[in-house]
Design a protein around this motif. Sequence first.
Motif, PDB file in Angstrom:
ATOM      1  N   GLU A 116       0.832  -1.205   0.000  1.00 41.98           N
ATOM      2  CA  GLU A 116       0.000   0.000   0.000  1.00 41.98           C
ATOM      3  C   GLU A 116       0.868   1.258   0.000  1.00 41.98           C
ATOM      4  O   GLU A 116       0.522   2.268  -0.621  1.00 41.98           O
ATOM      5  N   ALA A 117       2.014   1.178   0.686  1.00 42.15           N
ATOM      6  CA  ALA A 117       2.920   2.325   0.726  1.00 42.15           C
ATOM      7  C   ALA A 117       3.516   2.608  -0.650  1.00 42.15           C
ATOM      8  O   ALA A 117       3.843   3.757  -0.972  1.00 42.15           O
ATOM      9  N   ILE A 118       3.671   1.560  -1.472  1.00 39.43           N
ATOM     10  CA  ILE A 118       4.230   1.731  -2.817  1.00 39.43           C
ATOM     11  C   ILE A 118       3.334   2.625  -3.663  1.00 39.43           C
ATOM     12  O   ILE A 118       3.817   3.459  -4.436  1.00 39.43           O
ATOM     13  N   TYR A 119       2.018   2.477  -3.521  1.00 34.83           N
ATOM     14  CA  TYR A 119       1.095   3.298  -4.302  1.00 34.83           C
ATOM     15  C   TYR A 119       1.250   4.776  -3.937  1.00 34.83           C
ATOM     16  O   TYR A 119       1.253   5.648  -4.812  1.00 34.83           O
ATOM     17  N   ASP A 120       1.394   5.047  -2.641  1.00 38.77           N
ATOM     18  CA  ASP A 120       1.612   6.430  -2.199  1.00 38.77           C
ATOM     19  C   ASP A 120       2.962   6.952  -2.685  1.00 38.77           C
ATOM     20  O   ASP A 120       3.093   8.123  -3.053  1.00 38.77           O
ATOM     21  N   TYR A 121       3.959   6.071  -2.683  1.00 39.83           N
ATOM     22  CA  TYR A 121       5.301   6.475  -3.104  1.00 39.83           C
ATOM     23  C   TYR A 121       5.327   6.804  -4.595  1.00 39.83           C
ATOM     24  O   TYR A 121       6.002   7.736  -5.023  1.00 39.83           O
ATOM     25  N   TYR A 122       4.595   6.033  -5.393  1.00 38.43           N
ATOM     26  CA  TYR A 122       4.491   6.316  -6.827  1.00 38.43           C
ATOM     27  C   TYR A 122       3.885   7.700  -7.037  1.00 38.43           C
ATOM     28  O   TYR A 122       4.375   8.496  -7.847  1.00 38.43           O
ATOM     29  N   HIS A 123       2.823   7.982  -6.306  1.00 42.11           N
ATOM     30  CA  HIS A 123       2.155   9.283  -6.418  1.00 42.11           C
ATOM     31  C   HIS A 123       3.104  10.422  -6.036  1.00 42.11           C
ATOM     32  O   HIS A 123       3.119  11.479  -6.676  1.00 42.11           O
ATOM     33  N   GLU A 124       3.922  10.179  -5.015  1.00 45.71           N
ATOM     34  CA  GLU A 124       4.843  11.211  -4.535  1.00 45.71           C
ATOM     35  C   GLU A 124       5.997  11.451  -5.502  1.00 45.71           C
ATOM     36  O   GLU A 124       6.384  12.594  -5.744  1.00 45.71           O
ATOM     37  N   ARG A 125       6.546  10.384  -6.082  1.00 45.89           N
ATOM     38  CA  ARG A 125       7.761  10.500  -6.891  1.00 45.89           C
ATOM     39  C   ARG A 125       7.500  10.668  -8.385  1.00 45.89           C
ATOM     40  O   ARG A 125       8.290  11.298  -9.086  1.00 45.89           O
ATOM     41  N   ILE A 126       6.392  10.087  -8.873  1.00 40.52           N
ATOM     42  CA  ILE A 126       6.152  10.103 -10.317  1.00 40.52           C
ATOM     43  C   ILE A 126       4.932  10.935 -10.691  1.00 40.52           C
ATOM     44  O   ILE A 126       4.985  11.751 -11.603  1.00 40.52           O
ATOM     45  N   GLU A 133      -2.459   2.276 -13.915  1.00 44.93           N
ATOM     46  CA  GLU A 133      -1.178   2.232 -13.203  1.00 44.93           C
ATOM     47  C   GLU A 133      -1.286   1.375 -11.942  1.00 44.93           C
ATOM     48  O   GLU A 133      -0.379   0.606 -11.616  1.00 44.93           O
ATOM     49  N   PHE A 134      -2.406   1.517 -11.240  1.00 48.61           N
ATOM     50  CA  PHE A 134      -2.622   0.734 -10.020  1.00 48.61           C
ATOM     51  C   PHE A 134      -2.620  -0.760 -10.329  1.00 48.61           C
ATOM     52  O   PHE A 134      -1.966  -1.556  -9.643  1.00 48.61           O
ATOM     53  N   MET A 135      -3.335  -1.161 -11.370  1.00 50.70           N
ATOM     54  CA  MET A 135      -3.427  -2.578 -11.724  1.00 50.70           C
ATOM     55  C   MET A 135      -2.073  -3.130 -12.155  1.00 50.70           C
ATOM     56  O   MET A 135      -1.721  -4.266 -11.840  1.00 50.70           O
ATOM     57  N   LEU A 136      -1.292  -2.308 -12.867  1.00 50.04           N
ATOM     58  CA  LEU A 136       0.014  -2.766 -13.338  1.00 50.04           C
ATOM     59  C   LEU A 136       0.986  -2.961 -12.176  1.00 50.04           C
ATOM     60  O   LEU A 136       1.694  -3.972 -12.100  1.00 50.04           O
ATOM     61  N   LEU A 137       1.013  -1.997 -11.252  1.00 50.22           N
ATOM     62  CA  LEU A 137       1.872  -2.140 -10.073  1.00 50.22           C
ATOM     63  C   LEU A 137       1.450  -3.342  -9.236  1.00 50.22           C
ATOM     64  O   LEU A 137       2.287  -4.098  -8.734  1.00 50.22           O
TER      65      LEU A 137
END
Length: 235
Positions: A116-126, A133-137
Amino acid sequence: MIRYLGEKHLVLPALLIENYQSVIGPMATMIWIDLLYLLEAEATDNWHEALLSLTKLTEEELAYQLEILTEVELITIKEDVIELYQPKRPKKLEEPEKEVAVSIDQSLDDEQKKKEAIYDYYHERIGMMGAKEFMLLNEWMEVRGLNPELVAKAIDITAENAQFPSMKYLDGILKNWFNANITKLEDLETPRQKGTYFKKDPPRSTPQSSSPAYKSVDIEKVKKWKELFKDDYKD
């Protein structure tokens, strides 16, 4: 008297040594063996006094060891009768299994939090994350088994090296790693896996000026020019 409720042939059970001794201690183990010995020697009428003689323990010490054997269900004492039971897996040895089960549940919970933290990190960095994007990750972590820490590393690389950070760039990095059997961050750090599994976007090219200063130089003409004006060009 002593009644043995196990097999008729009095062979020392391996479970007593392998599973029980580390739990009940060597003294309680030896007392169980002494009881088996007294039974085989048919000296069961005064087993309590016989145990005191064999072990050289005090009354209190012997009582304590007998309580241990009773607690793990190796013996039961009813008045003057002691019953000796065949060793089996003791209840106390089952407790670590419960702890392991709790540990596994905790581990699964921690793993989910990391994802779950990865989804937030993607939003923050990319940038913003859509359903695609959610389904692919999620597929990379849930289906293909990439470690969340490894995905976070790929997000960092994308943010730092891509001219326009995007899921397409990130997906390319993850594909390269997956094809190289890299599924966790430790794999990326091993010597055999070291290498560049991503490439930086080329910098934007600067249009060349149409000025003659940017035209290519004719080397032969330069040589002839220097020969004609030797005094002006010194090596």
